[in-house]
Design a protein around this motif. Structure first.
Motif, PDB file in Angstrom:
ATOM      1  N   ASP A   1       0.829  -1.214   0.000  1.00  0.00           N
ATOM      2  CA  ASP A   1       0.000   0.000   0.000  1.00  0.00           C
ATOM      3  C   ASP A   1       0.860   1.260   0.000  1.00  0.00           C
ATOM      4  O   ASP A   1       0.547   2.233  -0.685  1.00  0.00           O
ATOM      5  CB  ASP A   1      -0.945   0.002   1.207  1.00  0.00           C
ATOM      6  CG  ASP A   1      -2.139  -0.918   0.997  1.00  0.00           C
ATOM      7  OD1 ASP A   1      -2.373  -1.347  -0.145  1.00  0.00           O
ATOM      8  OD2 ASP A   1      -2.842  -1.210   1.982  1.00  0.00           O
ATOM      9  N   ASP A   2       1.968   1.229   0.757  1.00  0.00           N
ATOM     10  CA  ASP A   2       2.868   2.398   0.767  1.00  0.00           C
ATOM     11  C   ASP A   2       3.466   2.617  -0.624  1.00  0.00           C
ATOM     12  O   ASP A   2       3.604   3.759  -1.078  1.00  0.00           O
ATOM     13  CB  ASP A   2       4.020   2.197   1.761  1.00  0.00           C
ATOM     14  CG  ASP A   2       3.557   2.292   3.206  1.00  0.00           C
ATOM     15  OD1 ASP A   2       2.389   2.683   3.427  1.00  0.00           O
ATOM     16  OD2 ASP A   2       4.357   1.956   4.105  1.00  0.00           O
ATOM     17  N   LEU A   3       3.830   1.510  -1.290  1.00  0.00           N
ATOM     18  CA  LEU A   3       4.422   1.641  -2.630  1.00  0.00           C
ATOM     19  C   LEU A   3       3.405   2.235  -3.602  1.00  0.00           C
ATOM     20  O   LEU A   3       3.741   3.094  -4.422  1.00  0.00           O
ATOM     21  CB  LEU A   3       4.868   0.266  -3.147  1.00  0.00           C
ATOM     22  CG  LEU A   3       6.121  -0.316  -2.494  1.00  0.00           C
ATOM     23  CD1 LEU A   3       6.333  -1.759  -2.917  1.00  0.00           C
ATOM     24  CD2 LEU A   3       7.342   0.518  -2.863  1.00  0.00           C
ATOM     25  N   ILE A   4       2.157   1.790  -3.489  1.00  0.00           N
ATOM     26  CA  ILE A   4       1.109   2.313  -4.385  1.00  0.00           C
ATOM     27  C   ILE A   4       0.845   3.793  -4.071  1.00  0.00           C
ATOM     28  O   ILE A   4       0.773   4.631  -4.968  1.00  0.00           O
ATOM     29  CB  ILE A   4      -0.184   1.464  -4.259  1.00  0.00           C
ATOM     30  CG1 ILE A   4       0.062   0.057  -4.819  1.00  0.00           C
ATOM     31  CG2 ILE A   4      -1.351   2.133  -4.982  1.00  0.00           C
ATOM     32  CD1 ILE A   4      -1.068  -0.944  -4.609  1.00  0.00           C
ATOM     33  N   GLU A   5       0.749   4.115  -2.782  1.00  0.00           N
ATOM     34  CA  GLU A   5       0.489   5.514  -2.403  1.00  0.00           C
ATOM     35  C   GLU A   5       1.609   6.431  -2.889  1.00  0.00           C
ATOM     36  O   GLU A   5       1.362   7.498  -3.449  1.00  0.00           O
ATOM     37  CB  GLU A   5       0.332   5.636  -0.877  1.00  0.00           C
ATOM     38  CG  GLU A   5      -0.965   5.047  -0.363  1.00  0.00           C
ATOM     39  CD  GLU A   5      -1.232   5.355   1.104  1.00  0.00           C
ATOM     40  OE1 GLU A   5      -0.273   5.653   1.852  1.00  0.00           O
ATOM     41  OE2 GLU A   5      -2.424   5.299   1.511  1.00  0.00           O
ATOM     42  N   SER A   6       2.851   5.994  -2.700  1.00  0.00           N
ATOM     43  CA  SER A   6       3.943   6.901  -3.086  1.00  0.00           C
ATOM     44  C   SER A   6       4.080   6.974  -4.602  1.00  0.00           C
ATOM     45  O   SER A   6       4.471   8.014  -5.137  1.00  0.00           O
ATOM     46  CB  SER A   6       5.261   6.502  -2.411  1.00  0.00           C
ATOM     47  OG  SER A   6       5.589   5.189  -2.735  1.00  0.00           O
ATOM     48  N   SER A   7       3.726   5.899  -5.292  1.00  0.00           N
ATOM     49  CA  SER A   7       3.844   5.929  -6.762  1.00  0.00           C
ATOM     50  C   SER A   7       2.776   6.797  -7.412  1.00  0.00           C
ATOM     51  O   SER A   7       3.005   7.407  -8.446  1.00  0.00           O
ATOM     52  CB  SER A   7       3.749   4.516  -7.335  1.00  0.00           C
ATOM     53  OG  SER A   7       4.723   3.706  -6.749  1.00  0.00           O
ATOM     54  N   LEU A   8       1.584   6.840  -6.794  1.00  0.00           N
ATOM     55  CA  LEU A   8       0.509   7.660  -7.381  1.00  0.00           C
ATOM     56  C   LEU A   8       0.402   9.024  -6.708  1.00  0.00           C
ATOM     57  O   LEU A   8      -0.381   9.878  -7.117  1.00  0.00           O
ATOM     58  CB  LEU A   8      -0.846   6.937  -7.263  1.00  0.00           C
ATOM     59  CG  LEU A   8      -1.170   5.962  -8.394  1.00  0.00           C
ATOM     60  CD1 LEU A   8      -0.334   4.712  -8.278  1.00  0.00           C
ATOM     61  CD2 LEU A   8      -2.639   5.619  -8.406  1.00  0.00           C
ATOM     62  N   ASN A   9       1.188   9.177  -5.636  1.00  0.00           N
ATOM     63  CA  ASN A   9       1.113  10.388  -4.812  1.00  0.00           C
ATOM     64  C   ASN A   9      -0.326  10.647  -4.337  1.00  0.00           C
ATOM     65  O   ASN A   9      -0.814  11.772  -4.375  1.00  0.00           O
ATOM     66  CB  ASN A   9       1.678  11.584  -5.576  1.00  0.00           C
ATOM     67  CG  ASN A   9       2.012  12.732  -4.643  1.00  0.00           C
ATOM     68  OD1 ASN A   9       2.126  12.528  -3.427  1.00  0.00           O
ATOM     69  ND2 ASN A   9       2.146  13.927  -5.176  1.00  0.00           N
ATOM     70  N   LEU A  10      -0.979   9.573  -3.950  1.00  0.00           N
ATOM     71  CA  LEU A  10      -2.358   9.651  -3.448  1.00  0.00           C
ATOM     72  C   LEU A  10      -2.526   8.634  -2.335  1.00  0.00           C
ATOM     73  O   LEU A  10      -1.880   7.580  -2.357  1.00  0.00           O
ATOM     74  CB  LEU A  10      -3.353   9.258  -4.547  1.00  0.00           C
ATOM     75  CG  LEU A  10      -3.724  10.258  -5.634  1.00  0.00           C
ATOM     76  CD1 LEU A  10      -4.584   9.567  -6.682  1.00  0.00           C
ATOM     77  CD2 LEU A  10      -4.484  11.441  -5.037  1.00  0.00           C
ATOM     78  N   LYS A  11      -3.380   8.934  -1.370  1.00  0.00           N
ATOM     79  CA  LYS A  11      -3.699   7.965  -0.321  1.00  0.00           C
ATOM     80  C   LYS A  11      -4.650   6.906  -0.888  1.00  0.00           C
ATOM     81  O   LYS A  11      -5.435   7.203  -1.812  1.00  0.00           O
ATOM     82  CB  LYS A  11      -4.377   8.672   0.865  1.00  0.00           C
ATOM     83  CG  LYS A  11      -3.456   9.641   1.588  1.00  0.00           C
ATOM     84  CD  LYS A  11      -2.446   8.849   2.393  1.00  0.00           C
ATOM     85  CE  LYS A  11      -1.406   9.726   3.054  1.00  0.00           C
ATOM     86  NZ  LYS A  11      -0.194   8.978   3.428  1.00  0.00           N
ATOM     87  N   ILE A  12      -4.595   5.693  -0.323  1.00  0.00           N
ATOM     88  CA  ILE A  12      -5.465   4.593  -0.780  1.00  0.00           C
ATOM     89  C   ILE A  12      -6.929   5.044  -0.835  1.00  0.00           C
ATOM     90  O   ILE A  12      -7.638   4.812  -1.815  1.00  0.00           O
ATOM     91  CB  ILE A  12      -5.356   3.374   0.179  1.00  0.00           C
ATOM     92  CG1 ILE A  12      -3.925   2.853   0.260  1.00  0.00           C
ATOM     93  CG2 ILE A  12      -6.343   2.276  -0.211  1.00  0.00           C
ATOM     94  CD1 ILE A  12      -3.381   2.207  -0.978  1.00  0.00           C
ATOM     95  N   LYS A  13      -7.335   5.727   0.218  1.00  0.00           N
ATOM     96  CA  LYS A  13      -8.718   6.205   0.319  1.00  0.00           C
ATOM     97  C   LYS A  13      -9.077   7.084  -0.896  1.00  0.00           C
ATOM     98  O   LYS A  13     -10.155   6.963  -1.474  1.00  0.00           O
ATOM     99  CB  LYS A  13      -8.799   7.030   1.614  1.00  0.00           C
ATOM    100  CG  LYS A  13     -10.113   7.579   1.989  1.00  0.00           C
ATOM    101  CD  LYS A  13      -9.958   8.229   3.380  1.00  0.00           C
ATOM    102  CE  LYS A  13     -11.151   9.076   3.711  1.00  0.00           C
ATOM    103  NZ  LYS A  13     -11.120  10.398   3.090  1.00  0.00           N
ATOM    104  N   ASP A  14      -8.144   7.950  -1.284  1.00  0.00           N
ATOM    105  CA  ASP A  14      -8.397   8.848  -2.419  1.00  0.00           C
ATOM    106  C   ASP A  14      -8.346   8.105  -3.750  1.00  0.00           C
ATOM    107  O   ASP A  14      -9.059   8.469  -4.688  1.00  0.00           O
ATOM    108  CB  ASP A  14      -7.400  10.018  -2.399  1.00  0.00           C
ATOM    109  CG  ASP A  14      -7.554  10.828  -1.124  1.00  0.00           C
ATOM    110  OD1 ASP A  14      -8.708  11.047  -0.720  1.00  0.00           O
ATOM    111  OD2 ASP A  14      -6.539  11.192  -0.510  1.00  0.00           O
ATOM    112  N   ILE A  15      -7.507   7.062  -3.818  1.00  0.00           N
ATOM    113  CA  ILE A  15      -7.471   6.253  -5.049  1.00  0.00           C
ATOM    114  C   ILE A  15      -8.840   5.589  -5.227  1.00  0.00           C
ATOM    115  O   ILE A  15      -9.423   5.621  -6.312  1.00  0.00           O
ATOM    116  CB  ILE A  15      -6.347   5.181  -4.990  1.00  0.00           C
ATOM    117  CG1 ILE A  15      -4.973   5.853  -4.840  1.00  0.00           C
ATOM    118  CG2 ILE A  15      -6.398   4.288  -6.228  1.00  0.00           C
ATOM    119  CD1 ILE A  15      -3.807   4.902  -4.621  1.00  0.00           C
ATOM    120  N   PHE A  16      -9.377   5.026  -4.140  1.00  0.00           N
ATOM    121  CA  PHE A  16     -10.704   4.394  -4.204  1.00  0.00           C
ATOM    122  C   PHE A  16     -11.760   5.432  -4.610  1.00  0.00           C
ATOM    123  O   PHE A  16     -12.607   5.157  -5.453  1.00  0.00           O
ATOM    124  CB  PHE A  16     -11.089   3.786  -2.842  1.00  0.00           C
ATOM    125  CG  PHE A  16     -10.686   2.341  -2.668  1.00  0.00           C
ATOM    126  CD1 PHE A  16      -9.344   1.981  -2.598  1.00  0.00           C
ATOM    127  CD2 PHE A  16     -11.634   1.332  -2.565  1.00  0.00           C
ATOM    128  CE1 PHE A  16      -8.963   0.651  -2.429  1.00  0.00           C
ATOM    129  CE2 PHE A  16     -11.272  -0.002  -2.397  1.00  0.00           C
ATOM    130  CZ  PHE A  16      -9.928  -0.347  -2.322  1.00  0.00           C
TER     131      PHE A  16
END
Ligand code: S3P
Length: 173
Positions: free
Chosen positions: A36-51
């Protein structure tokens, strides 16, 4: 197990994959990568905001890409995953899969009684409705068991105890 093999922690939201991974990485002197940290830092978005902005399906597609990336490029690491990462293709190609297992009610009670409890619920879109989360747990239980090379029951154990138990199991295999 080969010392360069990754250790992949799977299990339901809030079971403590991240905490145990950090404990294990100190113990085994390996780097810890959190999906999850890798995804958040790669998209520069929090998981909640990606959803919220891109939708769950998009998040799942990113998890699939990350799984391919990890299988191809990462060795010798402790990898903690999000609860749904278990559904990616080729999970076992990433490394030795360890399922941290606990009952749904145990997980929720422990989360409710933990420090920063509100934040821990708020950051997880799939823990907003607990009845839906219980259904999700039921639908995933068998998948976690099927995909696991090793199952560790984590109820009523500290992260240190769990890490010690895992270390003992993998040193024998
Ligand atoms: C999810 C679990 C979360 C995060 C996302 C979706 C899931 O990770 O990946 O909110 O589908 O179970 P944690 O297991 O670390 O809460």
């Amino acid at each position: 197990m080969k010392s360069s093999e990754n250790i992949v922690l799977i299990g339901f939201m809030g079971v403590g994959k991240g905490t145990v991974a950090r404990e294990l990485s100190v113990n085994l002197e390996k780097f810890n990568l959190d999906c999850d940290d890798l995804i958040e830092s790669s998209l520069n978005l929090k998981i909640k905001d990606i959803f919220e902005t891109m939708g769950e399906a998009h998040f799942r597609a990113i998890e699939k890409n990350l799984a391919k990336f990890l299988a191809k490029n990462v060795k010798n690491a402790i990898i903690s995953t999000g609860g749904g990462f278990v559904n990616v293709k080729g999970l076992n190609k990433i490394g030795r899969v360890i399922y941290l297992k606990a009952g749904f009610d145990f997980i929720i009670e422990r989360l409710k009684n933990s420090e920063n409890s509100e934040k821990k619920f708020a950051k997880r879109p799939l823990l907003q409705d607990l009845e839906k989360a219980r259904e999700l747990y039921k639908s995933r239980e068998k998948i976690y068991e099927k995909k696991a090379d090793i199952i560790v029951n984590v109820e009523n154990k500290t992260p240190k105890q769990i890490a010690k138990e895992i270390k003992k199991i993998i040193s024998k295999s």
